[in-house]
Design a protein around this motif. Structure first.
Motif, short mmCIF file in Angstrom:
data_model
loop_
_atom_site.label_atom_id
_atom_site.label_comp_id
_atom_site.label_asym_id
_atom_site.label_seq_id
_atom_site.Cartn_x
_atom_site.Cartn_y
_atom_site.Cartn_z
N LYS A 274 -13.46 79.53 80.94
CA LYS A 274 -14.53 80.32 80.32
C LYS A 274 -14.15 80.89 78.96
CE LYS A 274 -17.01 81.75 84.48
NZ LYS A 274 -17.51 82.90 85.29
N GLU A 275 -12.83 81.03 78.72
CA GLU A 275 -12.39 81.66 77.48
C GLU A 275 -11.89 80.62 76.49
OE1 GLU A 275 -12.81 84.82 76.98
OE2 GLU A 275 -13.55 85.16 79.01
N ALA A 276 -11.98 80.98 75.19
CA ALA A 276 -11.42 80.10 74.16
C ALA A 276 -9.92 79.99 74.35
CB ALA A 276 -11.74 80.65 72.78
N GLY A 277 -9.38 78.82 74.07
CA GLY A 277 -7.95 78.58 74.25
C GLY A 277 -7.74 77.35 75.09
N LYS A 278 -6.93 77.47 76.14
CA LYS A 278 -6.59 76.32 76.97
C LYS A 278 -7.47 76.28 78.22
CE LYS A 278 -3.18 74.54 74.58
NZ LYS A 278 -3.28 73.19 74.00
N GLY A 279 -8.02 75.10 78.49
CA GLY A 279 -8.71 74.84 79.74
C GLY A 279 -7.94 73.82 80.55
N THR A 280 -8.28 73.66 81.83
CA THR A 280 -7.55 72.72 82.69
C THR A 280 -8.52 71.86 83.49
OG1 THR A 280 -7.36 74.36 84.46
CG2 THR A 280 -5.51 74.17 82.92
N GLY B 163 2.63 60.28 94.03
CA GLY B 163 2.93 61.61 93.52
C GLY B 163 1.73 62.54 93.61
N SER B 164 1.88 63.73 93.08
CA SER B 164 0.86 64.76 93.20
C SER B 164 -0.23 64.59 92.14
CB SER B 164 1.50 66.15 93.06
OG SER B 164 2.19 66.25 91.83
N ASN B 165 -1.30 65.38 92.28
CA ASN B 165 -2.39 65.37 91.32
C ASN B 165 -1.91 65.83 89.95
OD1 ASN B 165 -4.01 64.55 93.40
ND2 ASN B 165 -5.06 66.50 93.67
N ILE B 166 -2.65 65.47 88.92
CA ILE B 166 -2.29 65.79 87.54
C ILE B 166 -3.17 66.93 87.04
CG2 ILE B 166 -2.12 64.92 85.18
CD1 ILE B 166 -2.01 62.10 86.38
N THR B 167 -2.54 67.97 86.52
CA THR B 167 -3.27 69.04 85.85
C THR B 167 -3.17 68.83 84.35
OG1 THR B 167 -2.85 70.62 87.64
CG2 THR B 167 -3.50 71.52 85.51
N ALA B 168 -4.29 68.54 83.72
CA ALA B 168 -4.32 68.26 82.29
C ALA B 168 -4.96 69.42 81.54
CB ALA B 168 -5.09 66.97 82.02
N GLU B 169 -4.45 69.71 80.35
CA GLU B 169 -4.98 70.79 79.53
C GLU B 169 -5.83 70.25 78.40
OE1 GLU B 169 -1.62 73.05 78.19
OE2 GLU B 169 -1.56 74.27 80.02
N PHE B 170 -6.78 71.08 77.94
CA PHE B 170 -7.57 70.75 76.76
C PHE B 170 -7.91 72.06 76.03
CE2 PHE B 170 -10.52 71.63 80.14
CZ PHE B 170 -11.55 72.32 79.55
N ASN B 171 -8.30 71.92 74.79
CA ASN B 171 -8.63 73.10 73.98
C ASN B 171 -10.10 73.46 74.11
OD1 ASN B 171 -6.13 73.80 72.83
ND2 ASN B 171 -6.32 72.14 71.34
N ILE B 172 -10.37 74.75 74.31
CA ILE B 172 -11.72 75.28 74.22
C ILE B 172 -11.80 76.00 72.89
CG2 ILE B 172 -13.43 76.81 75.26
CD1 ILE B 172 -12.01 76.40 77.94
N VAL B 173 -12.64 75.48 72.00
CA VAL B 173 -12.61 75.87 70.59
C VAL B 173 -13.81 76.74 70.23
CG1 VAL B 173 -12.53 75.00 68.22
CG2 VAL B 173 -11.43 73.71 70.07
N LYS B 174 -13.51 77.93 69.66
CA LYS B 174 -14.57 78.78 69.12
C LYS B 174 -15.02 78.28 67.76
CE LYS B 174 -13.77 83.31 71.25
NZ LYS B 174 -13.37 84.72 70.99
N GLU B 175 -14.03 77.92 66.92
CA GLU B 175 -14.35 77.51 65.55
C GLU B 175 -13.54 76.27 65.16
OE1 GLU B 175 -14.60 80.48 62.39
OE2 GLU B 175 -14.10 81.98 63.92
N LYS B 176 -14.17 75.40 64.38
CA LYS B 176 -13.47 74.28 63.77
C LYS B 176 -13.25 74.61 62.30
CE LYS B 176 -14.92 70.61 66.89
NZ LYS B 176 -15.52 69.26 67.02
N VAL B 177 -12.01 74.53 61.87
CA VAL B 177 -11.67 74.90 60.50
C VAL B 177 -10.86 73.79 59.85
CG1 VAL B 177 -11.69 77.36 61.03
CG2 VAL B 177 -9.56 76.07 61.24
N THR B 178 -10.83 73.81 58.53
CA THR B 178 -9.98 72.89 57.77
C THR B 178 -9.22 73.69 56.72
OG1 THR B 178 -11.77 72.42 56.21
CG2 THR B 178 -11.53 70.92 58.08
N GLY B 179 -8.15 73.07 56.23
CA GLY B 179 -7.34 73.73 55.21
C GLY B 179 -6.60 72.72 54.38
N HIS B 180 -5.69 73.21 53.54
CA HIS B 180 -4.86 72.30 52.74
C HIS B 180 -3.49 72.93 52.53
CE1 HIS B 180 -6.23 75.05 49.51
NE2 HIS B 180 -5.09 74.71 48.93
N PHE B 181 -2.55 72.09 52.10
CA PHE B 181 -1.17 72.54 51.85
C PHE B 181 -0.89 72.61 50.36
CE2 PHE B 181 -0.10 70.63 56.13
CZ PHE B 181 0.26 71.83 56.73
#
Length: 426
Positions: A264-270, A284-302
């Motif tokens: 429910k919260e921004a950050g890591k989901g499973t 073997g056992s079941n797999i717990t996979a993570e994904f990002n829950i994103v509030k904002e998509k941003v871009t930048g430069h170096f």
């Protein structure tokens, strides 16, 4: 005529032996040590069968009933030579037992075939001398067991004849030193028993031979799962799609989703995955996979600087390959997205392929990258325009900014090679 007897004589006809009732093998393996004049060295096995005129009575003769004479036919006669690959051996049977009579077919004065009685009967078919036949036990598969990889497995094996390891090749090469070629490798994808089949070539060996190997289940812990970043909704996020790979091979269709985290919260989901029912390729056992829950998509430069503090253009700057990881002296990230709550401190700077780089279209130049991604739990991600495909095919998603690390290949010349004197070691 009471109590009187009369003996009625009758004739017992011998059973008939003809050329087509004498069976010999089609081929026999060449042996260079055998006589070039006496074909009996090959001891070609012979089976002699006798029949009555109707073919209803059949009797197999024993070795006491006949003798065999072997002769070279010289089907592939080479300058008068015999006992060579391609030559044939003719077996002629001489009947010794009067219960059997031999018959052969000859031409009469009019050129017509006629059958005549003859104690000597040549077999209709002859036996061809071929290269030594390969045998299954010549193939040594080592190791003989492999773990499922998600892709076709080509087993490691070698072929031996006694103490001699045979040379692999292709018949089309016409290289007389090559002795066998691989015909097929089958059943080599999923868990079970695979088979490699070879055949002899170039008159060195003949026939085919096969050997088996096993493929065992892989552990689910070796599976890599990728799930695209999901948009924050304030409610439980439940992605439907994912990509599962094993050693870079796609095995997605072998897994299914069985449960989700709260998400429910921004950050890591499973997401929790398991192999589909009936799948034998994984254990073997079941797999717990993570994904990002994103509030904002941003871009930048170096903005990138060298050791002297001067700003440089990574699109033209070159590192020379030296076997070490290459990094810039200073890398400054700037967020380009307007009206965002993201701060530079929400991101971390990483490098990939910065030792030897990934092959590029530039001659003599390979590419690595310096890139920025959001730290765990901050709820930010790139918009997908800066995603990176690495040298091993891994896709790095959610990249906010990236810049090239151009690595120049070192020319390999004679002066790069040195030799030292050595002591004879036998």
């Amino acid at each position: 005529y009471a109590n009187q007897t009369y003996k009625v004589p009758f004739e017992i006809q011998p059973l008939l032996v003809t050329g087509d009732t004498i069976t010999v093998p089609k081929t026999i393996s060449y042996n260079k040590g055998y006589s070039s004049t006496d074909a009996s060295d090959y001891k070609v096995p012979v089976v002699v069968v006798a029949k009555d005129a109707t073919g209803k009575i059949v009797k197999t003769l024993t070795a006491d009933d006949y003798t065999v004479k072997y002769e070279y036919v010289n089907a592939n006669k080479k300058n008068g030579a015999t006992n060579e690959i391609g030559d044939k051996i003719q077996a002629t049977v001489t009947i010794k037992n009067d219960n059997y009579k031999g018959f052969t077919t000859v031409k009469d004065n009019n050129g017509q075939n006629k059958t005549v009685q003859n104690v000597k009967v040549p077999a209709t078919n002859s036996t061809e001398i071929t290269a030594k036949a390969l045998a299954d036990n010549m193939i040594k598969v080592e190791p003989s067991s492999y773990t499922y990889t998600g892709g076709n497995i080509i087993p490691e094996f070698y072929v031996v004849d006694g103490a001699i390891i045979l040379n692999e090749g292709k018949a089309s090469n016409n290289d007389k030193s090559e002795e066998y070629e691989v015909v097929s490798v089958t059943n080599n994808l999923n868990v079970g028993t695979g088979k490699v089949t070879i055949k002899g070539i170039n008159d060195n060996y003949s026939g085919t031979a096969s050997a088996e190997f096993t493929i065992t289940a892989a552990d689910t812990s070796s599976v890599k799962v990728e799930i695209d970043p999901q948009k924050y909704t304030g409610k439980s996020v439940r992605p439907r799609t994912f990509k599962a790979t094993l050693n870079g091979n796609d095995v997605t269709d072998q897994f299914e989703i069985v449960s989700y985290g709260e998400n429910k919260e921004a950050g890591k989901g499973t997401v929790v995955l398991k192999p589909v029912d009936g799948n034998k390729n994984f254990t073997g056992s079941n797999i717990t996979a993570e994904f990002n829950i994103v509030k904002e998509k941003v871009t930048g430069h170096f903005d990138i600087y060298n050791n002297q503090g001067f700003k440089i253009d990574p699109a033209s700057y070159e590192f020379n390959y030296n076997g070490n990881a290459h990094t810039y002296a200073k890398t400054v990230l700037t967020i380009d997205t307007k009206k965002t709550t993201a701060k530079v401190s929400d991101f971390e700077i990483k490098y990939v392929d910065n030792i030897s780089g990934k092959k590029s279209s530039e001659k003599g130049i390979n590419y690595g990258y310096v890139y920025a991604v959001a730290k765990d739990g901050v709820g930010f991600s790139g918009d997908g325009s800066n995603d990176i495909v690495t040298a091993d095919g891994t896709v790095i998603k959610g990249v906010v900014a990236k810049a090239l690390v151009r690595i120049k290949s070192v020319e390999f010349v004679d002066k790069n090679v040195s030799l030292k004197n050595a002591t004879y070691a036998g």
